[in-house]
Design a protein around this motif. Structure first.
Motif, PDB file in Angstrom:
ATOM      1  N   THR A  71       0.847  -1.189   0.000  1.00  0.00           N
ATOM      2  CA  THR A  71       0.000   0.000   0.000  1.00  0.00           C
ATOM      3  C   THR A  71       0.877   1.231   0.000  1.00  0.00           C
ATOM      4  O   THR A  71       1.985   1.232   0.526  1.00  0.00           O
ATOM      5  CB  THR A  71      -0.931   0.037   1.231  1.00  0.00           C
ATOM      6  N   THR A  72       0.343   2.271  -0.542  1.00  0.00           N
ATOM      7  CA  THR A  72       1.073   3.541  -0.579  1.00  0.00           C
ATOM      8  C   THR A  72       0.402   4.528   0.368  1.00  0.00           C
ATOM      9  O   THR A  72      -0.767   4.375   0.711  1.00  0.00           O
ATOM     10  CB  THR A  72       1.090   4.132  -2.004  1.00  0.00           C
ATOM     11  N   THR A 100      -3.167   6.153  -0.725  1.00  0.00           N
ATOM     12  CA  THR A 100      -4.385   5.369  -0.852  1.00  0.00           C
ATOM     13  C   THR A 100      -5.518   5.861   0.034  1.00  0.00           C
ATOM     14  O   THR A 100      -6.639   5.958  -0.447  1.00  0.00           O
ATOM     15  CB  THR A 100      -4.086   3.891  -0.564  1.00  0.00           C
ATOM     16  N   LEU A 123      -6.995   8.937  -1.648  1.00  0.00           N
ATOM     17  CA  LEU A 123      -7.670   8.590  -2.891  1.00  0.00           C
ATOM     18  C   LEU A 123      -8.976   7.858  -2.613  1.00  0.00           C
ATOM     19  O   LEU A 123      -9.982   8.096  -3.282  1.00  0.00           O
ATOM     20  CB  LEU A 123      -6.756   7.740  -3.773  1.00  0.00           C
ATOM     21  N   ASN A 124      -8.962   7.000  -1.612  1.00  0.00           N
ATOM     22  CA  ASN A 124     -10.178   6.275  -1.270  1.00  0.00           C
ATOM     23  C   ASN A 124     -11.256   7.199  -0.703  1.00  0.00           C
ATOM     24  O   ASN A 124     -12.448   6.929  -0.854  1.00  0.00           O
ATOM     25  CB  ASN A 124      -9.876   5.167  -0.258  1.00  0.00           C
TER      26      ASN A 124
END
Length: 115
Positions: free
Chosen positions: A2-3, A6, A9-10
């Motif tokens: 995972t970055t 995330t 963005l989510n």
């Protein structure tokens, strides 16, 4: 893997939905306000129409009174007013007696007694 981007963005989808909901709520308030102003404008215009009707009635009363004055002197002469009217207007309009002399500026415009 995972970055770190995330979670942001989510959450964009939820943030967008909240923004749309707030915009809709604000638009609903504005629509309600516009409807209120529109109803107030209708009432104001109706009141103004009533004021215009009142003025029209006053103007009609004035016109009726003017027409009555132009049509005669309002009744039989009082005292020696018949003689004074004839004397004052006999040269200017040629009118004689109580029915032809209207006196003032209107009597000097001609035999019809109209300005």
């Amino acid at each position: 893997m995972t970055t770190p981007f995330t979670p942001n963005l989510n959450s964009l989808g939820g943030a967008f939905a909240r923004m749309i909901a707030r915009g809709e709520a604000a638009a609903g308030k504005l629509i309600t306000k516009m409807d209120g102003v529109g109803a107030g404008a209708e009432d104001s215009v109706a009141k103004f129409g009533g004021a215009v009707d009142h003025v029209a009635a006053v103007v009609k009363n004035i016109d009726d009174a003017a027409n009555q004055m132009m049509g005669g002197n309002g009744g039989p002469p009082l005292g020696n007013s018949d003689a004074s009217s004839t004397t004052q207007n006999s040269g200017a309009s040629g009118a004689t007696g109580a029915t032809g002399a209207t006196g003032g500026a209107t009597g000097s415009t001609g035999a019809t007694g109209q300005a």
